[in-house]
Design a protein around this motif. Sequence first.
Motif, PDB file in Angstrom:
ATOM      1  N   ARG A  88      94.074 126.668  88.666  1.00 26.25           N
ATOM      2  CA  ARG A  88      92.666 126.254  88.732  1.00 26.25           C
ATOM      3  C   ARG A  88      91.763 127.347  89.300  1.00 26.25           C
ATOM      4  O   ARG A  88      90.575 127.099  89.545  1.00 26.25           O
ATOM      5  N   CYS A  89      92.316 128.526  89.527  1.00 22.13           N
ATOM      6  CA  CYS A  89      91.506 129.648  90.028  1.00 22.13           C
ATOM      7  C   CYS A  89      91.809 130.854  89.149  1.00 22.13           C
ATOM      8  O   CYS A  89      92.650 131.696  89.492  1.00 22.13           O
TER       9      CYS A  89
ATOM     10  N   THR B 169      89.115 122.163  88.954  1.00 19.70           N
ATOM     11  CA  THR B 169      88.737 123.242  89.869  1.00 19.70           C
ATOM     12  C   THR B 169      88.008 122.679  91.093  1.00 19.70           C
ATOM     13  O   THR B 169      88.290 123.074  92.229  1.00 19.70           O
TER      14      THR B 169
ATOM     15  N   GLN C 222      90.400 120.873  93.336  1.00 19.81           N
ATOM     16  CA  GLN C 222      91.282 121.864  93.972  1.00 19.81           C
ATOM     17  C   GLN C 222      90.569 122.535  95.147  1.00 19.81           C
ATOM     18  O   GLN C 222      91.141 122.694  96.229  1.00 19.81           O
TER      19      GLN C 222
ATOM     20  N   ASP D 198      85.648 131.421  89.165  1.00 24.83           N
ATOM     21  CA  ASP D 198      86.537 130.536  89.930  1.00 24.83           C
ATOM     22  C   ASP D 198      86.857 131.148  91.297  1.00 24.83           C
ATOM     23  O   ASP D 198      86.821 130.462  92.327  1.00 24.83           O
TER      24      ASP D 198
END
Length: 417
Positions: A306-307, A278, A281, A312
């Motif tokens: 990753r979100c 994360t 990213q 996030d």
Amino acid sequence: MQIKDVLLAPGNGAFFYDDQAAIGAGAIQDGFIYFGEPVTPGFKSIRVRASALSIGLVLTDDTVVWGDMMNVQYSGAGGRDPLFDVAQTSDLTSRVMTPRLLEVDASQYLDACAQVFKPCKQERLPLAVEYGVSQALLRAAGHLHRKTMAEVVCTEFDLPVPTSRVPIYCQSGDAREINVDKMILKAVDVLPHGLINSQRKFGVNGHTFMDFVKWVATRTRQIGRPGYHPVLHFDVYGWIGQEIGLEPQQIADFICRVADTVPGFTLNIECPADFGSTKAQIDNYARIVSILDDRGSSARIVVDERCNTLEDIRLFAEARAAHLIQIKTPDVGSLADTARAVLLCKENKVGAYVGGSCTETDLSAQASVHVSVATQADMMLAKPGMGVDEAFSIVGNEQNRLLATLKRHRAPTEDVG
């Protein structure tokens, strides 16, 4: 208390759960199946039919309101919850959720969610459970207040009752050409996704992908009605990074070249690369966004992998690590958090896209429409399934019915006829 019983019913998601890692590693597709060994834990084959679990809340007037639990197509990838298991989820729901639901005031949506979604043994509940239960609770609150689900969201978050429609975005699946034609003929707002999830579909140095982008733009001009000008949105599943490299400057250069091939169109590129975590990213996507903005490019970066959770989304929004954030509803969990995520994006002047997955159901799609319209998201996904017709009908019709109902609720009560 307004809930007197809880029902569970096994169900089907509208598509399949797929092992993204195995597909990305080159699994051979034969017709609708993939040959090869699964890679992601929990998968017994690369493609598994999507299962779901419906939860029904029996209210004191014997009305039953429902919500549906499921996970996303690429379960277990990019930090997501593992593959959905009906038996395990049913057991957890019966043991943990049912006693909690029987004690809440279902007329108070956010309070009810806060009570029933408390951690279990110091761990967060599975996001699929939050998602399905939050749908049922939202329908319960709507029923008890004699309001639409959208109006419940507006009341709980102190939002004005909306008057504007939210643009609808369709995805093609593998039937690209046929489904693109359908989208153009139906004048879909945002299209076509494209499912660019393998090296074969992306091509050496991205040439196959670029040819497809140009074809979609050309086809839009050829068969679209006069004045029709959709946003072009392509999900490349990290293949720019895999094929071109993970240097943000090189990725931005490639995206600019793609945008230059379709002048006059806004171009959304979803998941240009997967940087492995994360934090990585966020750092690298923020750099790509900055480069594109400095160049005045018409291309926009959309984050997906990753979100996942509300936290996030907050991190990506505050870092402006995307032009548009997909709020992938089953991954976010509670629909209350989907609403919070849209408002968080707006607060940080980042686009909010209420997405989800082809594995969802009609009920989860309709509930998502109410949250999207209430919060006035920038766009929402036509779901469930990988076909255009059904998903566009379910989401589009629900939005139109909702807006007609809201208009009537705003009108003077006296008879004007």
